[in-house]
Write a protein that holds these residues in place. Structure first.
Motif, PDB file in Angstrom:
ATOM      1  N   TYR A  77     -11.446   6.725   4.334  1.00 54.69           N
ATOM      2  CA  TYR A  77     -10.946   5.616   3.516  1.00 54.69           C
ATOM      3  C   TYR A  77     -11.027   4.287   4.247  1.00 54.69           C
ATOM      4  CZ  TYR A  77      -9.469   8.878   0.006  1.00 54.69           C
ATOM      5  OH  TYR A  77      -9.485   9.831  -0.972  1.00 54.69           O
ATOM      6  N   HIS A  78     -10.608   4.274   5.493  1.00 52.08           N
ATOM      7  CA  HIS A  78     -10.470   2.986   6.183  1.00 52.08           C
ATOM      8  C   HIS A  78     -11.837   2.350   6.435  1.00 52.08           C
ATOM      9  CE1 HIS A  78      -7.896   0.676   9.366  1.00 52.08           C
ATOM     10  NE2 HIS A  78      -8.398  -0.092   8.444  1.00 52.08           N
ATOM     11  N   HIS A 132      -3.143   7.234  -4.861  1.00 50.12           N
ATOM     12  CA  HIS A 132      -4.391   6.564  -5.274  1.00 50.12           C
ATOM     13  C   HIS A 132      -5.213   6.039  -4.099  1.00 50.12           C
ATOM     14  CE1 HIS A 132      -3.111   6.620  -9.497  1.00 50.12           C
ATOM     15  NE2 HIS A 132      -1.915   6.287  -9.070  1.00 50.12           N
ATOM     16  N   GLN A 133      -4.763   6.230  -2.872  1.00 50.99           N
ATOM     17  CA  GLN A 133      -5.452   5.714  -1.690  1.00 50.99           C
ATOM     18  C   GLN A 133      -5.768   4.214  -1.869  1.00 50.99           C
ATOM     19  OE1 GLN A 133      -6.738   8.875  -2.993  1.00 50.99           O
ATOM     20  NE2 GLN A 133      -5.034   9.660  -1.781  1.00 50.99           N
ATOM     21  N   ASN A 134      -7.022   3.838  -1.676  1.00 51.00           N
ATOM     22  CA  ASN A 134      -7.366   2.413  -1.751  1.00 51.00           C
ATOM     23  C   ASN A 134      -7.484   1.883  -3.176  1.00 51.00           C
ATOM     24  OD1 ASN A 134      -9.738   4.163  -1.825  1.00 51.00           O
ATOM     25  ND2 ASN A 134     -10.881   2.275  -2.074  1.00 51.00           N
ATOM     26  N   TYR A 191      -0.521   4.597  -1.868  1.00 50.27           N
ATOM     27  CA  TYR A 191      -1.583   5.159  -1.034  1.00 50.27           C
ATOM     28  C   TYR A 191      -1.669   6.684  -1.122  1.00 50.27           C
ATOM     29  CZ  TYR A 191      -5.374   4.220   2.062  1.00 50.27           C
ATOM     30  OH  TYR A 191      -6.651   4.068   2.549  1.00 50.27           O
ATOM     31  N   GLU A 218      -9.979  11.919   7.565  1.00 55.83           N
ATOM     32  CA  GLU A 218      -9.629  11.389   6.240  1.00 55.83           C
ATOM     33  C   GLU A 218      -9.265   9.906   6.324  1.00 55.83           C
ATOM     34  OE1 GLU A 218      -6.276  13.251   4.336  1.00 55.83           O
ATOM     35  OE2 GLU A 218      -6.705  12.287   2.402  1.00 55.83           O
ATOM     36  N   THR A 219      -8.561   9.536   7.367  1.00 53.51           N
ATOM     37  CA  THR A 219      -8.242   8.112   7.539  1.00 53.51           C
ATOM     38  C   THR A 219      -9.522   7.290   7.634  1.00 53.51           C
ATOM     39  OG1 THR A 219      -6.055   8.390   8.514  1.00 53.51           O
ATOM     40  CG2 THR A 219      -7.269   6.434   9.187  1.00 53.51           C
ATOM     41  N   HIS A 278      -2.629   0.900   5.137  1.00 57.00           N
ATOM     42  CA  HIS A 278      -3.765   1.811   4.927  1.00 57.00           C
ATOM     43  C   HIS A 278      -4.291   2.366   6.252  1.00 57.00           C
ATOM     44  CE1 HIS A 278      -6.415  -2.034   4.919  1.00 57.00           C
ATOM     45  NE2 HIS A 278      -6.733  -1.401   6.010  1.00 57.00           N
ATOM     46  N   LYS A 328     -14.127   3.032   2.639  1.00 57.48           N
ATOM     47  CA  LYS A 328     -13.660   2.356   1.411  1.00 57.48           C
ATOM     48  C   LYS A 328     -13.152   0.947   1.712  1.00 57.48           C
ATOM     49  CE  LYS A 328     -14.137   5.995  -1.346  1.00 57.48           C
ATOM     50  NZ  LYS A 328     -15.068   6.014  -2.483  1.00 57.48           N
ATOM     51  N   ILE A 337      -1.998   7.710   5.888  1.00 57.84           N
ATOM     52  CA  ILE A 337      -2.438   9.110   5.746  1.00 57.84           C
ATOM     53  C   ILE A 337      -1.943   9.945   6.926  1.00 57.84           C
ATOM     54  CG2 ILE A 337      -4.489  10.600   5.816  1.00 57.84           C
ATOM     55  CD1 ILE A 337      -5.916   8.459   4.110  1.00 57.84           C
ATOM     56  N   GLU A 378       0.824  -1.216   0.000  1.00 56.17           N
ATOM     57  CA  GLU A 378       0.000   0.000   0.000  1.00 56.17           C
ATOM     58  C   GLU A 378       0.856   1.264   0.000  1.00 56.17           C
ATOM     59  OE1 GLU A 378      -2.461  -1.174   3.368  1.00 56.17           O
ATOM     60  OE2 GLU A 378      -4.199  -1.335   2.062  1.00 56.17           O
TER      61      GLU A 378
END
Lengths: 227, 224
Positions: free
Chosen positions: B26-27, A171-173, A168, B22-23, B164, B30, B168, A164
């Motif tokens: 996504y976490h 493109h993040q996920n 990350y 923000e974490t 992930h 997403k 961030i 990741e």
């Protein structure tokens, strides 16, 4: 002699907008450097300190008591190979003999790209997707965490890092978007072709990395990106 | 019934500045959502669509159905993890869990050091855990989606160390993320509830998720 973090073969910003400067700065300057530093700490004063990187990878593979040495040595090798698998003028497809072989073994470049993306997306957790030569045929494979084809006698031509941390920030996920961008804009087919031409010469050795980087520097191709 | 993405037991910005909105976007929004969606795709039109999540996990583990296991276990692990954080987190546990930690680790500081080592030492993606096995507390770690509930352990706490989870907020600095978790976020009340339940045959820690989630939401509602 301690292992050293290799310089990137292009400027940190050279792959923008497809891969950001801050991604390369962290990925090369923190992650890759971290593996090299840890490896040096682990092998200092041991017989491994004076060995070639690929030899350490091959000899420590599968030895549970040397797992940390393997992980850091393999990650050091994989990242060095990964930097060369990208170029500011990347994307498209290969030419010459490699193109013919790609057509023979996958159908065409698009079919290869589809299978390569599927493999990269299917690697659950951290790892790598590879184009390798296996018994004379091109093949796509994936490895988990630090594992590497070098440890298994396969000849890698290209790799994409799917840890990741590789994507990350940009493109993040969305690993799929990262792989698409990489195939369309970054993949260095010249590097793959150079590896392909040397197949059979055992050039998966670590010195392959140095040779290609020197050739790249001599070619002047990277200079405009550094300016 | 299909599996659902649970609400977070706090607002997405409630853990700031220690863990960013923000974490969570996504976490939770997403990554966790994607595991739930893929799990539902996998169980659709099968009897498993009616099963408890933990039954799916054990089945997938026993039958070697890796893809199913990955998504089911990741769903469970993430559900469990959200409850391991609290806006009022950090500090040390008191009561019987505090005493058990001292008995099994020697001191809280030794526990904290072992947990940090487990979290930073998990190479690649995975999880660090405080769990009970055969009546004794232990710190452990698992790779990728793996989870203590298939290893006869009853988890009390977890920390996600997939990149992930912290990239961030902390970039490559996983040790800083672990330190922040222990200092500011760890929910010892949740761990104590899990510890108190250990004798109820809840060995898999599975039922605890639904119960604890409901209790947590009730408590939050009562407090506000």
């Amino acid at each position: 002699m301690a292992f050293q973090l290799p310089e990137l073969p292009y400027a940190l910003h050279a792959l923008e907008p497809h891969m950001s400067r801050r991604t390369l700065a962290l990925h090369h300057g923190k992650h890759h450097k971290g593996y090299i530093d840890k490896l040096n700490g682990l092998v200092e004063g041991t017989s491994y300190a004076d060995r070639e990187l690929h030899e350490i990878v091959q000899e420590t593979c599968g030895q549970s008591d040397l797992g940390a040495v393997f992980n850091n040595a393999a990650q050091a090798w994989n990242h060095a190979f990964f930097w060369l698998s990208m170029t500011p003028r990347g994307g498209g497809g290969p030419e010459g003999e490699l193109a013919l072989r790609l057509e023979r073994d996958f159908g065409d470049v698009d079919a290869f790209a589809g299978q390569f993306k599927e493999a990269a997306l299917g690697q659950f957790g951290a790892g790598w997707a590879w184009l390798v030569i296996d018994a004379g045929r091109l093949r796509i494979t994936t490895t988990s965490n630090a594992d590497t084809p070098v440890a298994h006698g396969l000849q890698p031509l290209l790799t994409i890092d799917v840890w990741e941390h590789a994507y990350y920030l940009d493109h993040q996920n969305e690993r799929g978007a990262y792989v698409d961008t990489w195939l369309a804009n970054l993949v260095n087919w010249e590097f793959a072709a150079a590896n392909f031409e040397d197949a059979g010469e055992g050039n998966w050795k670590a010195n392959r990395y140095r040779e290609v980087r020197e050739a790249f520097a001599e070619s002047g191709l990277g200079e405009q990106d550094r300016a | 019934m299909t599996f659902k993405l649970p609400d977070l037991p706090y607002a997405k910005d409630a853990l700031e500045p220690h863990m960013s909105k923000e974490t969570f976007d996504y976490h939770h929004g997403k990554h966790h959502a994607s595991y739930v969606s893929k799990l539902n795709d996998a169980v659709k039109d099968t009897p498993m669509a009616e099963w408890d999540l933990e039954r799916v996990i054990h089945h997938a583990d026993k039958e070697g159905k890796q893809g199913l296991f990955n998504n089911a276990a990741k769903h469970w692990n993430h559900c469990f993890q959200w409850q391991c954080f609290s806006p009022e987190g950090g500090g040390k546990p008191d009561g019987s869990l505090g005493r058990q930690i001292e008995a099994d680790f020697g001191s809280f500081d030794t526990f904290a050091r072992k947990f940090t080592e487990a979290a930073t030492g998990q190479f690649g993606s995975g999880w660090a855990w405080l769990a009970i096995e055969a009546g004794k507390l232990k710190v452990t770690n698992t790779g990728n989606a793996d989870t203590p509930i298939v290893h006869g352990q009853h988890p009390l706490l977890t920390l996600d160390v997939w990149e992930h989870a912290y990239y961030i907020d902390h970039r490559n600095a996983r040790p800083k993320y672990v330190e922040t978790f222990l200092d500011k976020l760890v929910n010892w009340e949740f761990a104590a509830e899990n510890f108190a339940n250990q004798g109820e045959g809840n060995q898999t820690g599975a039922r605890a998720y639904d119960d604890a989630q409901e209790a947590f939401v009730r408590k939050r509602a009562a407090a506000s």
